[in-house]
Design an enzyme around this catalytic site. Sequence first.
Site, PDB file in Angstrom:
ATOM      1  N   PHE A  88      -6.823  -7.120  12.199  1.00 10.97           N
ATOM      2  CA  PHE A  88      -6.367  -8.378  12.773  1.00 10.97           C
ATOM      3  C   PHE A  88      -6.229  -9.426  11.679  1.00 10.97           C
ATOM      4  O   PHE A  88      -7.133  -9.611  10.862  1.00 10.97           O
ATOM      5  CB  PHE A  88      -7.374  -8.844  13.827  1.00 10.97           C
ATOM      6  CG  PHE A  88      -7.014 -10.124  14.527  1.00 10.97           C
ATOM      7  CD1 PHE A  88      -6.094 -10.117  15.567  1.00 10.97           C
ATOM      8  CD2 PHE A  88      -7.600 -11.326  14.157  1.00 10.97           C
ATOM      9  CE1 PHE A  88      -5.770 -11.291  16.227  1.00 10.97           C
ATOM     10  CE2 PHE A  88      -7.270 -12.500  14.807  1.00 10.97           C
ATOM     11  CZ  PHE A  88      -6.357 -12.483  15.842  1.00 10.97           C
ATOM     12  N   ASN A 184     -15.062 -13.713  17.157  1.00 10.26           N
ATOM     13  CA  ASN A 184     -13.678 -13.899  17.603  1.00 10.26           C
ATOM     14  C   ASN A 184     -13.253 -12.558  18.183  1.00 10.26           C
ATOM     15  O   ASN A 184     -12.643 -11.736  17.512  1.00 10.26           O
ATOM     16  CB  ASN A 184     -12.770 -14.295  16.442  1.00 10.26           C
ATOM     17  CG  ASN A 184     -11.319 -14.442  16.877  1.00 10.26           C
ATOM     18  OD1 ASN A 184     -11.031 -14.575  18.065  1.00 10.26           O
ATOM     19  ND2 ASN A 184     -10.405 -14.409  15.922  1.00 10.26           N
ATOM     20  N   PRO A 185     -13.595 -12.324  19.452  1.00  6.84           N
ATOM     21  CA  PRO A 185     -13.354 -11.009  20.063  1.00  6.84           C
ATOM     22  C   PRO A 185     -11.944 -10.923  20.627  1.00  6.84           C
ATOM     23  O   PRO A 185     -11.219 -11.918  20.694  1.00  6.84           O
ATOM     24  CB  PRO A 185     -14.380 -11.007  21.200  1.00  6.84           C
ATOM     25  CG  PRO A 185     -14.392 -12.438  21.657  1.00  6.84           C
ATOM     26  CD  PRO A 185     -14.214 -13.260  20.405  1.00  6.84           C
TER      27      PRO A 185
END
Length: 281
Positions: A88, A184-185
């Site tokens: 990510f 920050n899932p």
Amino acid sequence: MNLLLAEVAQATQRLADAGVPSPRNDAEELAAFVHGVKRGELHSVKNSDFDARYWEVIARREQREPLQHITGRAFFRYLELQVGPGVFVPRPETESVVGWAIDAVRAMDVVEPRIVDLCTGSGAIALALAQEVPRSRVHAVELSEDALRWTRKNMEGSRVDLRQGDALDAFRDLDGQVDLVISNPPYIPLTEWEYVAPEARDYDPELALFSGEDGLDLIRGIERTAHRLLRPGGVVVIEHADTQGGQVPWIFTEERGWADAADHPDLNNRPRFATARRATP
């Protein structure tokens, strides 16, 4: 006339026509990347030094390949990170989440605060905290082996304790000893797939994006993990979508052992992250 600046103007229009959100910025960043200069030095590139590879990377960006995948780097607070397929790409809005966490830790009367970063991805959050809170003991966990290839590169030589595993079962050896849990899932609802920007939908790993029908499945699990890890008075900080403002604090209820649950805005004044304190028995 400077040839490169003229080409940057053309590239900006091409990227704008392709729907790229920040066409001028990206056109300049890619020009600087290809020519090995800083953005502020583009005017110094001689016409004879113009590199035609510039149009190759512009074509890739037109297809909405992330800028960071093309350059292989992402900037986060004071860090330059290596990123690419499988991990990510850290976003600017997460910087305000980390800023709040840093202030919270510094305000604690703890000599060596212990911090846990769940779903660390590129390692951006953990590395920023380790850098900006020098006496902290930072631990991070990531499940994806593809992401960990990048995490390990970024954390090489750092003092972060990096582990591979499930965020919901991580760090059993630290139960009740942690001062701050941050994450920050994934939080995008599965029903929103078609509305996600192509840079994220087509290039970021799905594991880092989607979490159930309402997007809150993993956050619900992290609530229990955070409660397990934190000491009484310890704090959890968790990012969420701006459309989930007001929903996440209700996950951290008094009945489940929390106090002071609240939402916080990002720099655009949109609800971006929630915090809560583990209640003292």
